[in-house]
Design a protein around this motif. Sequence first.
Motif, PDB file in Angstrom:
ATOM      1  N   THR A 199     -11.607  14.373   1.763  1.00  0.00           N
ATOM      2  CA  THR A 199     -11.786  13.604   2.565  1.00  0.00           C
ATOM      3  C   THR A 199     -11.171  11.894   1.590  1.00  0.00           C
ATOM      4  O   THR A 199     -10.677  11.939   0.702  1.00  0.00           O
ATOM      5  CB  THR A 199     -13.879  13.344   2.438  1.00  0.00           C
ATOM      6  N   THR A 200     -11.507  10.263   2.276  1.00  0.00           N
ATOM      7  CA  THR A 200     -11.755   9.568   1.487  1.00  0.00           C
ATOM      8  C   THR A 200     -12.164   9.914  -0.623  1.00  0.00           C
ATOM      9  O   THR A 200     -12.861  10.319  -0.517  1.00  0.00           O
ATOM     10  CB  THR A 200     -12.172   8.213   2.240  1.00  0.00           C
ATOM     11  N   GLU A 201     -11.187   8.961  -1.218  1.00  0.00           N
ATOM     12  CA  GLU A 201     -11.486   8.948  -2.168  1.00  0.00           C
ATOM     13  C   GLU A 201     -13.159   8.678  -2.781  1.00  0.00           C
ATOM     14  O   GLU A 201     -13.887   9.343  -3.522  1.00  0.00           O
ATOM     15  CB  GLU A 201     -10.342   8.370  -3.113  1.00  0.00           C
ATOM     16  N   GLN A 234     -15.829   8.785  -0.789  1.00  0.00           N
ATOM     17  CA  GLN A 234     -16.623   9.407  -0.188  1.00  0.00           C
ATOM     18  C   GLN A 234     -16.618  10.945  -0.866  1.00  0.00           C
ATOM     19  O   GLN A 234     -17.704  11.209  -1.145  1.00  0.00           O
ATOM     20  CB  GLN A 234     -16.418  10.487   1.261  1.00  0.00           C
ATOM     21  N   ASN A 276      -7.369   9.188  -9.605  1.00  0.00           N
ATOM     22  CA  ASN A 276      -8.143   9.177  -8.643  1.00  0.00           C
ATOM     23  C   ASN A 276      -8.603  10.835  -8.671  1.00  0.00           C
ATOM     24  O   ASN A 276      -9.953  10.400  -8.292  1.00  0.00           O
ATOM     25  CB  ASN A 276      -6.725   9.597  -7.609  1.00  0.00           C
TER      26      ASN A 276
END
Length: 239
Positions: A146-148, A150, A219
Amino acid sequence: TSLLLMAGIVVMVGLCRRLTRRRLRTRQRLCTFLLEMFSTFQICACTNELCLLGNVEPKPHTALTLTYGFTVLHGLTLPGSTCNPCGTLQPMWGGGTSVRMGGLKIAAQFVAAVLARVFMHFIWSLEMAEPHSGALSQGCTNPIQTTEMQAFCIELLFSVVFQLTILRVESVNPKYKVHLIALLITMLVYAGGNLTGAIFNPALAFSLHANCFYDRFLNYSLVYWIAPSLGKFFILHLI
């Protein structure tokens, strides 16, 4: 074969912990370091193997059943160990553990994470079981689906829920406590395992996905180190 391997790891760690208590009782710091290292090694090594069994049919029932079963086993065989840097922060914050002792435990947890990964890579290279074939060539399997942002929020939320539950069940009978915690972890894995892996343990995350940390350190450190640590600090401010 995988189940026998994980059972062997549990037995080996149990023997090492017992020997450490007997021989190093007077050397408190070394004893504490080794006990925490052995315990975290057990969790990291077994979870590395469990990840390879995630695609075993029927999905996801097999993976969730094994997650629940081995979480109960860890709870019963590793009393007194934290095995999670976030969990070590609470007694340090409250003054129950000195900064030096807390730092020693966190160091032991990350040493165990590295040792568990090296050990499991050696075992996988022997290809004793079918899931081991090709495990070493996978590299970063990218657990973030998913997006970082989220992913950060999910790991933060799961850490808050997990740590808050740990505090609430402290007075529960240990026989039932391990099952409650295992049920919670299984539910969290079911809810977010396909998005982030639902790890909420910095040491375990590093052991499982070290290659990802090498490739995209910032990240992955935000999602798997900073997020669960912030979740723990939120809990510490609430209590």
